[in-house]
Design a protein around this motif. Sequence first.
Motif, short mmCIF file in Angstrom:
data_model
loop_
_atom_site.label_atom_id
_atom_site.label_comp_id
_atom_site.label_asym_id
_atom_site.label_seq_id
_atom_site.Cartn_x
_atom_site.Cartn_y
_atom_site.Cartn_z
N TYR A 31 -17.37 14.70 2.94
CA TYR A 31 -17.04 13.31 2.62
C TYR A 31 -16.37 12.69 3.85
N ILE A 32 -16.87 11.53 4.28
CA ILE A 32 -16.39 10.89 5.50
C ILE A 32 -15.51 9.67 5.21
N HIS A 84 -9.32 15.19 3.14
CA HIS A 84 -10.59 15.80 3.54
C HIS A 84 -11.27 16.30 2.27
N SER A 95 -21.01 10.29 3.05
CA SER A 95 -20.85 11.72 3.32
C SER A 95 -21.95 12.12 4.30
N PRO A 126 -19.27 17.39 9.89
CA PRO A 126 -17.97 16.71 9.76
C PRO A 126 -17.82 15.48 10.63
N ASN A 127 -18.62 15.38 11.67
CA ASN A 127 -18.51 14.22 12.56
C ASN A 127 -19.81 13.44 12.55
N LEU A 153 -20.75 5.11 11.75
CA LEU A 153 -19.50 4.56 11.21
C LEU A 153 -19.48 3.04 11.27
N PHE A 193 -10.78 6.78 5.57
CA PHE A 193 -11.52 7.83 6.25
C PHE A 193 -10.82 9.16 6.05
N THR A 194 -11.59 10.24 6.05
CA THR A 194 -11.00 11.57 6.01
C THR A 194 -10.97 12.12 7.44
N SER A 195 -10.29 13.25 7.61
CA SER A 195 -10.15 13.84 8.94
C SER A 195 -10.47 15.33 8.88
N GLU A 196 -11.27 15.78 9.80
CA GLU A 196 -11.64 17.20 9.88
C GLU A 196 -10.41 18.08 10.10
#
Length: 196
Positions: free
Chosen positions: A44-45, A63, A142, A146-147, A153, A172-175
Amino acid sequence: MLASLALLLGLPLALAAEPPSCAPLVPVTFDNATIPGLLGQWIYIAGASRYPPHLEELKSVKHAAFSFSPSSHEDELNVTEIMRLNETCVVKNTSKILVFWHNSTLAHVDDQVASTAKLIQSDKDLLILKHLNTNFLTLSLSARMPNVSKEVLEDFKAHLHCLGFTEEEIFFTSEKDACPLPGEKMGKDDVEPPLG
């Protein structure tokens, strides 16, 4: 999945009239390749919401990773989620995705709560969902990795802006906040965060 499928954006459908520069979000019409293409791992981004209960959830998701796998039922997928909500890692494998072929929608069912979504046409390694509710919609992004690229974006943010969302309403989520997979160690101290 809480973070990817159950999020509902609070935008009245009356605002569906977009400025001419906004490209429409085109839903996918399901065919025999659609559901097999969803199987496997997703990260999920980002997402946005004005629906108060889900807005709070968006704020707490740091995350999330989830995977879809076949179920014993033809029109159902199993879901496994690993997410960090604030400082806590949570693993869930109790929810399902129901597939409705007649109207090309997906429904996420978790603890007797259901949310419905349309899959939006995009790259095969992106999962853009337009979550529906009688008065609200949600948009979430998603990806298989992860990037995602800056262009992806920016395109996603542009869609959200067209729907009336401001930069401050996009989460936003973060790795760096990823939870370890069950049995996986975190770092040099080999301490695994609590899974609840």
